[in-house]
Write a protein that holds these residues in place. Structure first.
Motif: not given
Lengths: 290, 286
Positions: B245-251
């Motif tokens: 489960r990959i979180p939302f992250d602008t990186l």
């Protein structure tokens, strides 16, 4: 008039732009939205149309009458898709390879081949508020996307503004979806993936001789390479949609930009004005309907 | 040797970002980009010593104006509406079925093979990469997918590599089916949007149709946790595991701008989830 929304890269926001453009304009004029992404149609999730008309799409595949067949092998010889083979006294048909060209049945010297329909998908239509809605759906495990797209396109209405939601990519399904357009709107994002795939899509659209413009989605993150490219290629950037978690959340719930943040409707009307002027300048295209 | 293919159904869910990170984590592998319409993996892997080869496939009918008597039979039988009233063939519409070629009474039609694209075999700092570029508005993407996969397999056999990591195309049609035959595992990268879920179900259907085992990775799982739960519930009913489960992250986008696989850009929670995904994949394959 026919406006198609394409992208090269998937997931850049084609469907969000197509549905919001349709909703914004449907207050003013008759609009028809045709979802031609038949592998993964999504516009219905956002517009929630009634889909009361169902039409199966089938490919005519050969049916061999073994009583008439003398196993001469002519059918296998003329089939360009290896969809029919004659081995000793047996004819084998591979329906999933057949493109339905009809050569085998026409050229069979014994008149032993008739055709029967094999369903490969469905075209569904109905209404979403003021919008007339059509989409095609390729059956699971099938490959004949262009065939379904061509069926969807038979419902283009020259009396209306037609908005086509095209599939991602650059190959035959994209060409089938956009080829009749008066204008193509290319939705991209400001990353190296967005740029690479935008350039590929521009090559296709230019090859087809269709005027085009760009929408930059998720503007603000990423770099300015897409802008530099558009400047160099003299392709106008007609709209920018910022990277905004609020927009992403709306989309995740199946809510369009035009409904979720109503002031965007003005922006989409403005976008359409720009497109209309560009089509006017390009002198329109043959067969596009006025 | 095991082949794992990254799919999504819906485009833009993060297939290529995940694939590039898996390429960074995996040892002894060859990478292949099966999105021959719009190959992007090479942008992150920076290939060198590229070999370019022609892909010729698909015939188009050509009518000789000298020999044509204008009888109209070809136009009558063509189901692809590819022949104009001036007896010119539109190469975009022509399906290469040869019907016109087979029946022309004046022998005025020839079938000509067209250059449909190119494919590339290259070295990267992560190992060998095979990718392709389909020509503008060409068909036969399924055949080109089969070709790049065959080439990757050939490289893996020659060099004794353990894995083929394949970045798949979006959709459910011809190129997706071509990228699935005989693979050991499909990893489907999805997102918790209603479109993502709709398309996930369809592409799971394709994998099941061809009896390919599936695991799912939810990208940006926290933009809509209700939808993420729905994906988890659906997968449970299908007996499919959620591997990450990959979180939302602008990186993720910042890494993309720097053209670095996200696991190398930052070992934060995004990187850790992709590492977990790779552990699940290798656990499954071994």
């Amino acid at each position: 008039m026919i406006i198609s929304i394409a992208s090269g890269k998937g997931g850049t926001g084609k469907t969000m732009v197509a549905t919001s453009l349709a909703l914004s304009l449907s207050q003013e004029k008759p609009v028809k939205l045709l979802d031609c992404d038949v592998e993964e149609p999504n516009a219905h999730i956002l517009l929630k149309p009634s889909l009361d008309c169902n039409q199966a799409v089938s490919i005519p595949v050969p049916k061999v009458d073994e009583d008439k067949c003398n196993y001469c092998g002519r059918c296998a010889e003329v089939c360009a898709y290896n969809a029919i083979a004659v081995i000793a006294e047996q004819v084998l048909v591979f329906p999933e390879l057949c493109h339905g060209c009809g050569a085998c049945s026409y050229l069979c010297p014994e008149g032993a081949i008739s055709e029967e329909g094999r369903e490969v998908g469905v075209v569904q239509s109905g209404r979403a508020g003021n919008i007339e809605f059509v989409h095609g759906k390729l059956s699971i495990g099938e490959v004949a996307a262009p065939r379904i797209i061509n069926e969807v396109q038979k419902q283009l209405d020259p009396e209306k503004l037609n908005i086509i939601d095209a599939p991602p990519g650059t190959s035959c399904p994209v060409v089938a979806a956009v080829k009749k357009s008066d204008f193509c709107l290319l939705v991209t994002e400001p990353t190296c993936f967005g740029l690479n795939d935008l350039a590929l899509a521009v090559d296709v659209i230019k090859e087809l001789g269709i005027p085009c413009g760009v929408v930059i989605n998720r503007d603000g993150v990423g770099d300015d390479e897409v802008e530099k490219y558009c400047l160099k290629e003299a392709i106008p950037i007609l709209m920018r949609i910022p990277l905004d978690i609020k927009i992403a959340r709306l989309y995740s719930q199946g809510i369009t930009l035009a409904d979720g943040i109503p002031h965007w409707q003005e922006a989409f009307l403005d976008l359409f004005d720009k497109i209309e002027r560009m089509i006017g300048n390009a002198g329109g295209r043959e067969g596009g309907g006025q | 040797m095991k082949e794992v293919t990254i799919l999504s159904g819906k485009g833009g869910t993060g297939k290529t970002s995940v694939t590039a990170s898996l390429a960074s984590l995996a040892k002894n592998k060859v990478m292949v980009d099966c999105d021959v319409d719009a190959a992007d993996l090479y942008l992150l892997l920076e290939p060198t010593s590229r070999q370019k080869q022609e892909f010729r496939s698909g015939e188009k009918a050509v009518i000789s104006a000298e020999k044509c008597t204008g009888c109209g039979l070809c136009r009558e039988v063509c189901r692809f509406e590819a022949i104009s009233s001036e007896y010119k063939v539109d190469p975009v519409s022509c399906d290469g079925c040869r019907f016109c070629y087979n029946i022309c009474p004046a022998d005025a039609i020839t079938m000509q093979q067209s250059l449909s694209g190119h494919w590339f075999s290259s070295e990267t700092r992560y190992g060998p990469l095979v990718h392709a570029r389909l020509g503008v508005a060409q068909e036969n993407s399924g055949k080109l997918v089969a070709l790049v996969r065959q080439e990757a397999k050939h490289i893996a056999e020659q060099r004794g590599l353990d894995f083929i990591i394949s970045d798949g195309p979006p959709g459910t049609g011809c190129p997706v089916i071509s990228s699935l035959s005989g693979v050991s595992l499909a990893v489907i990268v999805t997102e918790p949007t209603l479109s993502g879920i709709h398309d996930l179900k369809r592409v799971i259907g394709v994998c099941q149709h061809f009896a390919v085992p599936v695991i799912v990775c939810i990208n940006k799982y926290d933009i809509n946790s209700e939808n993420s739960h729905q994906i988890e519930d659906y997968c449970r009913t299908q007996g499919i595991g959620i591997a990450a489960r990959i979180p939302f992250d602008t990186l993720v986008t910042r890494a993309l701008v720097k053209r670095i696989p996200v696991v190398e850009y930052s070992r934060n929670r995004v990187g850790r989830e992709i590492e977990k995904l790779w552990q699940v994949v290798t656990g499954y394959l071994n």
